[in-house]
Scaffold this motif. Structure first.
Motif, mmCIF file in Angstrom:
data_model
loop_
_atom_site.group_PDB
_atom_site.id
_atom_site.type_symbol
_atom_site.label_atom_id
_atom_site.label_comp_id
_atom_site.label_asym_id
_atom_site.label_seq_id
_atom_site.Cartn_x
_atom_site.Cartn_y
_atom_site.Cartn_z
ATOM 1 N N UNK A 179 0.829 -1.203 0.000
ATOM 2 C CA UNK A 179 0.000 0.000 0.000
ATOM 3 C C UNK A 179 0.864 1.254 0.000
ATOM 4 N N UNK A 180 1.950 1.221 0.729
ATOM 5 C CA UNK A 180 2.877 2.351 0.747
ATOM 6 C C UNK A 180 3.504 2.593 -0.618
ATOM 7 N N UNK A 181 3.868 1.498 -1.289
ATOM 8 C CA UNK A 181 4.449 1.618 -2.628
ATOM 9 C C UNK A 181 3.442 2.194 -3.618
ATOM 10 N N UNK A 182 2.192 1.718 -3.539
ATOM 11 C CA UNK A 182 1.141 2.205 -4.435
ATOM 12 C C UNK A 182 0.866 3.684 -4.171
ATOM 13 N N UNK A 183 0.794 4.054 -2.904
ATOM 14 C CA UNK A 183 0.538 5.457 -2.550
ATOM 15 C C UNK A 183 1.680 6.349 -3.031
ATOM 16 N N UNK A 184 2.890 5.880 -2.907
ATOM 17 C CA UNK A 184 4.052 6.652 -3.357
ATOM 18 C C UNK A 184 4.021 6.830 -4.878
ATOM 19 N N UNK A 185 3.679 5.773 -5.587
ATOM 20 C CA UNK A 185 3.598 5.850 -7.052
ATOM 21 C C UNK A 185 2.478 6.788 -7.470
ATOM 22 N N UNK A 186 1.334 6.717 -6.786
ATOM 23 C CA UNK A 186 0.205 7.590 -7.118
ATOM 24 C C UNK A 186 0.548 9.046 -6.846
ATOM 25 N N UNK A 187 1.225 9.294 -5.758
ATOM 26 C CA UNK A 187 1.633 10.661 -5.423
ATOM 27 C C UNK A 187 2.575 11.203 -6.492
ATOM 28 N N UNK A 188 3.493 10.367 -6.931
ATOM 29 C CA UNK A 188 4.418 10.788 -7.989
ATOM 30 C C UNK A 188 3.688 11.074 -9.290
ATOM 31 N N UNK A 189 2.700 10.239 -9.629
ATOM 32 C CA UNK A 189 1.934 10.436 -10.861
ATOM 33 C C UNK A 189 1.110 11.720 -10.788
ATOM 34 N N UNK A 190 0.484 11.959 -9.651
ATOM 35 C CA UNK A 190 -0.309 13.179 -9.478
ATOM 36 C C UNK A 190 0.584 14.406 -9.557
ATOM 37 N N UNK A 191 1.743 14.351 -8.914
ATOM 38 C CA UNK A 191 2.668 15.485 -8.951
ATOM 39 C C UNK A 191 3.140 15.749 -10.379
ATOM 40 N N UNK A 192 3.440 14.679 -11.104
ATOM 41 C CA UNK A 192 3.852 14.826 -12.502
ATOM 42 C C UNK A 192 2.754 15.443 -13.340
ATOM 43 N N UNK A 193 1.521 15.020 -13.099
ATOM 44 C CA UNK A 193 0.376 15.562 -13.835
ATOM 45 C C UNK A 193 0.184 17.039 -13.516
ATOM 46 N N UNK A 194 0.347 17.392 -12.253
ATOM 47 C CA UNK A 194 0.210 18.797 -11.836
ATOM 48 C C UNK A 194 1.303 19.650 -12.479
ATOM 49 N N UNK A 195 2.520 19.139 -12.529
ATOM 50 C CA UNK A 195 3.618 19.876 -13.158
ATOM 51 C C UNK A 195 3.328 20.116 -14.643
ATOM 52 N N UNK A 196 2.768 19.108 -15.309
ATOM 53 C CA UNK A 196 2.427 19.256 -16.728
ATOM 54 C C UNK A 196 1.345 20.311 -16.906
ATOM 55 N N UNK A 197 0.318 20.262 -16.072
ATOM 56 C CA UNK A 197 -0.776 21.239 -16.170
ATOM 57 C C UNK A 197 -0.258 22.659 -15.912
ATOM 58 N N UNK A 198 0.601 22.801 -14.917
ATOM 59 C CA UNK A 198 1.186 24.120 -14.633
ATOM 60 C C UNK A 198 2.023 24.604 -15.814
ATOM 61 N N UNK A 199 2.755 23.682 -16.424
ATOM 62 C CA UNK A 199 3.564 24.033 -17.593
ATOM 63 C C UNK A 199 2.693 24.502 -18.753
ATOM 64 N N UNK A 200 1.542 23.867 -18.935
ATOM 65 C CA UNK A 200 0.616 24.276 -19.982
ATOM 66 C C UNK A 200 0.063 25.667 -19.737
ATOM 67 N N UNK A 201 -0.308 25.940 -18.498
ATOM 68 C CA UNK A 201 -0.824 27.274 -18.155
ATOM 69 C C UNK A 201 0.255 28.327 -18.340
ATOM 70 N N UNK A 202 1.465 28.001 -17.927
ATOM 71 C CA UNK A 202 2.585 28.940 -18.074
ATOM 72 C C UNK A 202 2.838 29.229 -19.556
ATOM 73 N N UNK A 203 2.782 28.206 -20.376
ATOM 74 C CA UNK A 203 2.993 28.383 -21.815
ATOM 75 C C UNK A 203 1.967 29.350 -22.399
ATOM 76 N N UNK A 204 0.718 29.190 -22.014
ATOM 77 C CA UNK A 204 -0.344 30.072 -22.515
ATOM 78 C C UNK A 204 -0.189 31.474 -21.944
#
Length: 184
Positions: A32-57
């Motif tokens: 469960x800890x491994x899954x939570x860590x992977x999910x947190x990393x995926x969410x953070x990566x997704x947030x970074x991408x979304x922020x990058x898109x907003x910054x680009x615009x």
């Protein structure tokens, strides 16, 4: 002798050794800890991408919006072209099949209640001509168009621009409707 003591001798001993309290839970907690860590990393990566898109615009302004919309339209055009080629090929196949069946039916005895059979041969001929034209068209379009490449940031930026444009369009239509209603 030492091996015999380490190995359970009955089903009850085997079951007890497999299902010791805490043995399974420890493994589950770790997983469960491994899954939570992977999910947190995926969410953070997704947030970074979304922020990058907003910054680009935001930082790219109108030139970035224009480039993103152009790339989006180009991508849509490539998809439409591919679908058109698929449908033209399918149309040629269906016309050829229908022509063959019309010719077969035209050669059979007339049946009371079937109308227009006298036109089956001419219909088959026109279907074959059209199928030939479709086949020629497809042969001229064998090379697929290349479309633009999108980074994940550009994809998010385009989504943002499209959402903003949709909002602006809806706002303008709503304001126009309100203005027309106020005049009447």
């Amino acid at each position: 002798l030492a091996q015999d003591r380490a190995r359970p001798r009955s089903c009850a001993e085997l079951s007890a050794s497999l299902f010791q309290p805490g043995a399974m839970l420890g493994g589950l907690k770790e997983k469960a800890g491994e899954v939570a860590e992977a999910a947190t990393g995926a969410v953070q990566g997704r947030m970074d991408t979304a922020k990058g898109g907003k910054k680009l615009v935001d930082e790219g302004g109108q030139p970035a919006r224009a480039a993103l919309l152009a790339k989006g339209d180009a991508k849509d055009a490539v998809g439409t072209d591919k679908e058109a080629n698929r449908l033209i090929s399918l149309g040629a196949e269906r016309l050829e099949t229908a022509a063959k069946k019309l010719r077969e039916a035209a050669g059979m005895p007339d049946v009371e209640g079937i109308q227009g059979k006298e036109k089956f041969a001419s219909l088959a001929e026109s279907f074959e001509e059209r199928a030939t034209a479709y086949t020629k068209a497809v042969s001229l379009l064998t090379v697929e168009l290349d479309g633009p490449v999108f980074s994940d940031v550009e994809t998010d930026a385009l989504r943002l621009v499209l959402a903003q444009e949709g909002y602006e369009w809806a706002y303008e239509k709503g304001a126009a409707a309100a203005g027309a209603a106020a005049k009447s």
